[in-house]
Design a protein around this motif. Structure first.
Motif, PDB file in Angstrom:
ATOM      1  N   PHE A  95      20.546  15.340 160.488  1.00  0.00           N
ATOM      2  CA  PHE A  95      19.657  14.293 160.013  1.00  0.00           C
ATOM      3  C   PHE A  95      20.555  12.714 160.215  1.00  0.00           C
ATOM      4  N   GLU A  96      19.679  11.838 160.495  1.00  0.00           N
ATOM      5  CA  GLU A  96      20.046  10.458 160.531  1.00  0.00           C
ATOM      6  C   GLU A  96      20.265   9.936 159.160  1.00  0.00           C
ATOM      7  N   THR A  97      21.433   9.842 158.679  1.00  0.00           N
ATOM      8  CA  THR A  97      21.717   9.477 157.027  1.00  0.00           C
ATOM      9  C   THR A  97      22.388   8.230 156.906  1.00  0.00           C
ATOM     10  N   VAL A  98      21.706   7.841 155.827  1.00  0.00           N
ATOM     11  CA  VAL A  98      22.495   6.386 155.181  1.00  0.00           C
ATOM     12  C   VAL A  98      22.895   6.769 153.752  1.00  0.00           C
ATOM     13  N   SER A  99      24.239   6.436 153.593  1.00  0.00           N
ATOM     14  CA  SER A  99      24.630   6.911 152.421  1.00  0.00           C
ATOM     15  C   SER A  99      24.953   5.753 151.279  1.00  0.00           C
ATOM     16  N   ALA A 100      23.908   5.710 150.359  1.00  0.00           N
ATOM     17  CA  ALA A 100      24.223   4.596 149.285  1.00  0.00           C
ATOM     18  C   ALA A 100      24.674   4.890 147.996  1.00  0.00           C
ATOM     19  N   ASP A 101      25.106   4.109 147.352  1.00  0.00           N
ATOM     20  CA  ASP A 101      25.747   4.216 145.794  1.00  0.00           C
ATOM     21  C   ASP A 101      25.969   3.256 145.323  1.00  0.00           C
ATOM     22  N   GLY A 102      25.940   2.820 143.945  1.00  0.00           N
ATOM     23  CA  GLY A 102      26.406   1.503 143.123  1.00  0.00           C
ATOM     24  C   GLY A 102      27.625   1.406 143.171  1.00  0.00           C
ATOM     25  N   SER A 103      28.499   2.550 143.305  1.00  0.00           N
ATOM     26  CA  SER A 103      30.145   2.334 142.998  1.00  0.00           C
ATOM     27  C   SER A 103      30.788   2.225 144.376  1.00  0.00           C
ATOM     28  N   ALA A 161      28.332  24.582 148.534  1.00  0.00           N
ATOM     29  CA  ALA A 161      27.320  24.667 149.557  1.00  0.00           C
ATOM     30  C   ALA A 161      26.805  26.207 149.355  1.00  0.00           C
ATOM     31  N   GLU A 162      27.609  26.977 149.291  1.00  0.00           N
ATOM     32  CA  GLU A 162      27.303  28.367 148.974  1.00  0.00           C
ATOM     33  C   GLU A 162      26.101  28.588 147.873  1.00  0.00           C
ATOM     34  N   SER A 163      26.746  28.082 146.868  1.00  0.00           N
ATOM     35  CA  SER A 163      25.680  28.358 145.722  1.00  0.00           C
ATOM     36  C   SER A 163      24.371  27.570 145.891  1.00  0.00           C
ATOM     37  N   GLU A 164      24.427  26.331 146.409  1.00  0.00           N
ATOM     38  CA  GLU A 164      23.060  25.522 146.720  1.00  0.00           C
ATOM     39  C   GLU A 164      22.129  26.070 147.852  1.00  0.00           C
ATOM     40  N   GLY A 165      22.902  27.002 148.972  1.00  0.00           N
ATOM     41  CA  GLY A 165      22.142  27.253 149.929  1.00  0.00           C
ATOM     42  C   GLY A 165      21.625  26.232 150.793  1.00  0.00           C
ATOM     43  N   ASN A 166      20.545  26.584 151.487  1.00  0.00           N
ATOM     44  CA  ASN A 166      19.809  25.525 152.370  1.00  0.00           C
ATOM     45  C   ASN A 166      18.521  24.989 151.970  1.00  0.00           C
ATOM     46  N   PHE A 167      18.298  25.063 150.578  1.00  0.00           N
ATOM     47  CA  PHE A 167      17.377  24.705 149.954  1.00  0.00           C
ATOM     48  C   PHE A 167      16.651  23.223 150.541  1.00  0.00           C
ATOM     49  N   PHE A 168      17.591  22.414 150.289  1.00  0.00           N
ATOM     50  CA  PHE A 168      17.083  20.847 150.620  1.00  0.00           C
ATOM     51  C   PHE A 168      17.046  20.606 152.031  1.00  0.00           C
ATOM     52  N   ILE A 169      17.899  21.270 152.739  1.00  0.00           N
ATOM     53  CA  ILE A 169      17.821  21.146 154.404  1.00  0.00           C
ATOM     54  C   ILE A 169      16.516  21.689 155.024  1.00  0.00           C
ATOM     55  N   ASP A 170      16.228  22.831 154.325  1.00  0.00           N
ATOM     56  CA  ASP A 170      14.968  23.578 154.917  1.00  0.00           C
ATOM     57  C   ASP A 170      13.744  22.934 154.469  1.00  0.00           C
ATOM     58  N   LEU A 171      13.815  22.352 153.533  1.00  0.00           N
ATOM     59  CA  LEU A 171      12.701  21.793 152.872  1.00  0.00           C
ATOM     60  C   LEU A 171      12.621  20.185 153.704  1.00  0.00           C
ATOM     61  N   LEU A 172      13.427  19.701 153.992  1.00  0.00           N
ATOM     62  CA  LEU A 172      13.430  18.471 154.691  1.00  0.00           C
ATOM     63  C   LEU A 172      12.869  19.003 156.314  1.00  0.00           C
ATOM     64  N   ARG A 173      13.691  19.933 156.992  1.00  0.00           N
ATOM     65  CA  ARG A 173      13.075  20.330 158.311  1.00  0.00           C
ATOM     66  C   ARG A 173      11.611  20.769 158.327  1.00  0.00           C
TER      67      ARG A 173
END
Ligand code: SAM
Length: 234
Positions: free
Chosen positions: A52-60, A14-26
């Motif tokens: 965020f209202e989140t639904v988590s999908a995956d094929g596995s 999380a530290e290395s990724e930062g808030n890039f995605f969160i900021d973008l979505l907000r």
């Protein structure tokens, strides 16, 4: 993924990724998100934590079970999980979303162009009219153009894991993951060229695609290791 999780803790990641995605979505006023590549749940949990209202999908199903456990472990989050293959996503996941995220270099796991087109078309169909798709990928152009013989090594979160392309041509990239104090691990991936991915997105109907360079790695030379595509439906 399990191996990955056991060696790189989520806080570090999380530290290395930062808030890039969160900021973008907000910034785009997103409320509902469908995580189509949940894996062990790293991004889903971050999204839930950010509200965020989140639904988590995956094929596995196995991955989803681990993701659910991880949700509980990291902050008592109850993940809403759905087992679904990207190619038939609309059959198994309901509703429309403000955003779909496909992260962690996941799209590279599709080896036929037909499947890639089908998956992107399904993502497109599940978005609201002003929705966005965020999809990341390794910078395969650099690997393909430089050649694997140069043995560029990618480091994650410092020195914990070294990733090297062992074989590469236009149809296959075989990566070797070398973890400190443990056996090597190999993974076959389809080497998506950046402009090829952008073209596929535009072919299925996305109107505007913005591609960002690296944002998360502690080690890098002049070329980004990863790209992030943000595709707008309308
Ligand atoms: N986003 C997470 C992360 O970065 O920690 C996990 C990403 S993991 C590399 C990729 C996930 O994509 C795996 O859990 C795999 O099961 C899923 N996946 C691969 N192909 C898929 C498909 N065709 N349909 C649905 N899920 C798929």
């Amino acid at each position: 993924m399990e191996k990955w999780d056991s060696l790189i803790d989520w806080e570090k990641r999380a530290e290395s990724e930062g808030n890039f995605f969160i900021d973008l979505l907000r910034k785009r006023g997103v409320r509902s998100v469908l995580d189509v590549a949940t894996g062990t749940g790293f991004h889903s949990v971050r999204l839930l934590e950010a509200g965020f209202e989140t639904v988590s999908a995956d094929g596995s199903a196995d991955m989803l079970a681990m993701a659910f456990e991880n949700g509980m472990k990291h902050g008592d989050h109850i993940l809403r999980v759905v087992q679904a293959d990207w190619r038939w996503l609309n059959r198994d996941v309901h509703g429309e979303y403000d955003a779909i995220v496909c992260l962690g270099n996941s799209f590279t796991h599709l080896f036929s162009e037909r499947d890639r087109r089908k998956a992107l078309a399904e993502f497109y169909a599940m978005l609201k009219h002003d929705g966005i798709l965020i999809l990341d990928q390794r910078n395969y152009d650099a690997i393909l153009d430089r050649g694997y013989s140069s043995k560029h090594t990618y480091y994650y979160c410092g020195e914990d894991v070294a990733v090297e392309p062992e074989y590469v041509d236009e149809g296959l990239c075989r990566m070797r993951y070398r973890f400190a104090g443990s056996a090597d691990y190999h993974l076959n991936m389809f080497p998506l060229r950046k402009d090829y991915t952008r073209r596929l997105m535009s072919d299925v109907g996305f109107q505007r695609i913005e591609t960002y360079g690296d944002f998360q790695h502690t080690y890098r030379d002049e070329q980004p290791d990863f790209f992030v595509h943000v595709a707008e439906k309308e």
